[in-house]
Motif scaffolding. Structure first.
Motif, PDB file in Angstrom:
ATOM      1  N   ILE A   7       0.844  -1.204   0.000  1.00 46.53           N
ATOM      2  CA  ILE A   7       0.000   0.000   0.000  1.00 46.53           C
ATOM      3  C   ILE A   7       0.876   1.250   0.000  1.00 46.53           C
ATOM      4  CG2 ILE A   7      -1.689   1.311   1.356  1.00 46.53           C
ATOM      5  CD1 ILE A   7      -2.706  -1.459   2.380  1.00 46.53           C
ATOM      6  N   LYS A  46      -9.097  -5.780   4.515  1.00 43.69           N
ATOM      7  CA  LYS A  46      -9.635  -5.090   3.344  1.00 43.69           C
ATOM      8  C   LYS A  46     -10.354  -3.799   3.716  1.00 43.69           C
ATOM      9  CE  LYS A  46      -9.958  -4.973  -1.085  1.00 43.69           C
ATOM     10  NZ  LYS A  46      -8.734  -4.849  -1.901  1.00 43.69           N
ATOM     11  N   GLN A  47     -11.112  -3.811   4.806  1.00 45.27           N
ATOM     12  CA  GLN A  47     -11.840  -2.620   5.217  1.00 45.27           C
ATOM     13  C   GLN A  47     -10.876  -1.474   5.560  1.00 45.27           C
ATOM     14  OE1 GLN A  47     -14.551  -3.300   8.463  1.00 45.27           O
ATOM     15  NE2 GLN A  47     -15.372  -1.221   8.410  1.00 45.27           N
ATOM     16  N   THR A  48      -9.788  -1.829   6.245  1.00 43.18           N
ATOM     17  CA  THR A  48      -8.773  -0.831   6.589  1.00 43.18           C
ATOM     18  C   THR A  48      -8.068  -0.320   5.341  1.00 43.18           C
ATOM     19  OG1 THR A  48      -8.405  -1.915   8.720  1.00 43.18           O
ATOM     20  CG2 THR A  48      -6.695  -0.400   7.964  1.00 43.18           C
ATOM     21  N   GLU A  49      -7.749  -1.243   4.430  1.00 40.37           N
ATOM     22  CA  GLU A  49      -7.100  -0.844   3.179  1.00 40.37           C
ATOM     23  C   GLU A  49      -7.977   0.121   2.386  1.00 40.37           C
ATOM     24  OE1 GLU A  49      -5.566  -2.679  -1.101  1.00 40.37           O
ATOM     25  OE2 GLU A  49      -6.183  -4.046   0.518  1.00 40.37           O
ATOM     26  N   ASN A  50      -9.276  -0.183   2.315  1.00 42.70           N
ATOM     27  CA  ASN A  50     -10.192   0.679   1.566  1.00 42.70           C
ATOM     28  C   ASN A  50     -10.226   2.086   2.164  1.00 42.70           C
ATOM     29  OD1 ASN A  50     -10.815  -1.388  -0.178  1.00 42.70           O
ATOM     30  ND2 ASN A  50     -12.702  -1.981   0.886  1.00 42.70           N
ATOM     31  N   LYS A  51     -10.243   2.158   3.485  1.00 42.46           N
ATOM     32  CA  LYS A  51     -10.254   3.474   4.141  1.00 42.46           C
ATOM     33  C   LYS A  51      -8.943   4.222   3.875  1.00 42.46           C
ATOM     34  CE  LYS A  51     -11.277   5.889   8.459  1.00 42.46           C
ATOM     35  NZ  LYS A  51     -10.249   6.901   8.261  1.00 42.46           N
ATOM     36  N   ARG A  53      -6.959   3.947   1.317  1.00 41.36           N
ATOM     37  CA  ARG A  53      -6.897   4.398  -0.076  1.00 41.36           C
ATOM     38  C   ARG A  53      -7.879   5.547  -0.331  1.00 41.36           C
ATOM     39  NH1 ARG A  53      -3.576   1.272  -3.042  1.00 41.36           N
ATOM     40  NH2 ARG A  53      -3.124  -0.852  -2.320  1.00 41.36           N
ATOM     41  N   THR A  54      -9.066   5.469   0.283  1.00 44.54           N
ATOM     42  CA  THR A  54     -10.053   6.543   0.111  1.00 44.54           C
ATOM     43  C   THR A  54      -9.553   7.844   0.721  1.00 44.54           C
ATOM     44  OG1 THR A  54     -11.897   4.979   0.109  1.00 44.54           O
ATOM     45  CG2 THR A  54     -12.409   7.277   0.630  1.00 44.54           C
ATOM     46  N   ASP A  55      -9.030   7.764   1.949  1.00 40.73           N
ATOM     47  CA  ASP A  55      -8.536   8.968   2.621  1.00 40.73           C
ATOM     48  C   ASP A  55      -7.293   9.514   1.936  1.00 40.73           C
ATOM     49  OD1 ASP A  55     -10.592   8.827   4.405  1.00 40.73           O
ATOM     50  OD2 ASP A  55      -9.402   8.095   6.085  1.00 40.73           O
ATOM     51  N   LYS A  57      -6.684   9.547  -1.191  1.00 39.59           N
ATOM     52  CA  LYS A  57      -7.082  10.318  -2.370  1.00 39.59           C
ATOM     53  C   LYS A  57      -7.300  11.786  -2.007  1.00 39.59           C
ATOM     54  CE  LYS A  57      -9.106   6.531  -5.036  1.00 39.59           C
ATOM     55  NZ  LYS A  57     -10.362   5.931  -5.554  1.00 39.59           N
TER      56      LYS A  57
END
Length: 275
Positions: A7, A46-51, A53-55, A57
């Protein structure tokens, strides 16, 4: 699942500098630097990774990391910040050290401190905790900023700090042993200002007229009625404003000898004097 290293490497491919990326990761994952290094090989849920990547951005689009994380580190403490207040600068923390050099510790029981334009409360709260001061008043003209400052006083157990809405010293009574301020001092047409600051931080806490001196012209004369005999005052300033502020101090405190202090970058940053 991706590892933290994978990441981080993806983030390194962007235009965001490496230091900001690590500040972001430490803040999001609530890790210190050593813990971050030790977790590079760990799989990230996955939930942590998504957060992440979203933050991230938002970081990539220019949003200040501190607003995204909801805190800024100032003098080894995390202060809650959002768009209602300026993000405390690293250089501003040096004001605390100058105060420590100027006042005799431990403080007398009735030693009083006034912070003008408190914003997030970073100066008032830090001084209260570092100096173990019990009589601290922080004022700001902005109701929203005061709400943030009060939240920080609760989070950091600095309940001895009192807060008041005031246009500079208009609602303040009494005299103080120490007056500090990091007021707005940016010229309205300033071109040498970071885009991130200009685009996201509150302009009313930044700009102060054509030469950036509007607040000093009002504040310094008011201070004559609120700084005790032998009291100490110190203000943050733009590195180009020293001579003009010295002249204001001399006009209002004729016996005072103002001293300019440089920041870690070697720029004139603070001006202090004893009444």
């Amino acid at each position: 699942m991706a590892t933290l290293r994978q990441i981080r490497n993806d983030f390194f491919k962007t235009s965001v500098d490496f230091q900001t990326i690590d500040v972001f990761l430490r803040g999001e994952l609530k890790l210190n630097n050593t813990e971050l290094l030790l977790k590079f090989a760990d799989d990230i849920p996955k939930q942590t990774e998504n957060k992440l990547r979203t933050d991230f951005k938002k970081v990539e689009s220019g949003h200040p990391v501190q607003y995204i994380l909801g805190f800024s580190n100032f003098y080894r403490r995390n202060f809650f910040v959002d768009k209602r207040v300026l993000i405390p600068e690293v250089e501003t923390a040096e004001l605390i050290d100058h105060v420590k050099d100027a006042v005799l510790l431990p403080l007398d029981q009735d030693f009083s401190i006034l912070d003008v334009g408190t914003g997030s409360g970073n100066l008032a709260i830090t001084l209260a905790l570092e100096l173990k001061a019990k009589n601290v008043l922080a004022v700001d003209i902005d109701h929203d900023a005061l709400a943030v400052a009060q939240k920080n006083s609760q989070r950091l157990s600095a309940m001895q700090v009192r807060f008041m809405k005031s246009d500079l010293l208009a609602n303040v009574n009494g005299r103080f042993d120490l007056i500090v301020s990091n007021p707005p001092y940016v010229k309205t047409d300033e071109t040498d200002i970071d885009d991130q600051v200009l685009n996201f931080e509150p302009h009313k806490a930044l700009f102060a007229g054509q030469d950036g001196l509007d607040i000093y012209r009002r504040l310094i004369p008011q201070m004559t009625m609120h700084l005790k005999a032998d009291g100490y005052a110190i203000l943050e300033m733009d590195y180009r404003q020293g001579d003009a502020i010295k002249a204001l101090i001399k006009a209002n405190f004729p016996k005072a000898e103002a001293t300019i202090f440089q920041d870690m970058a070697g720029l004139d940053r603070f001006i202090g004097w004893r009444n």
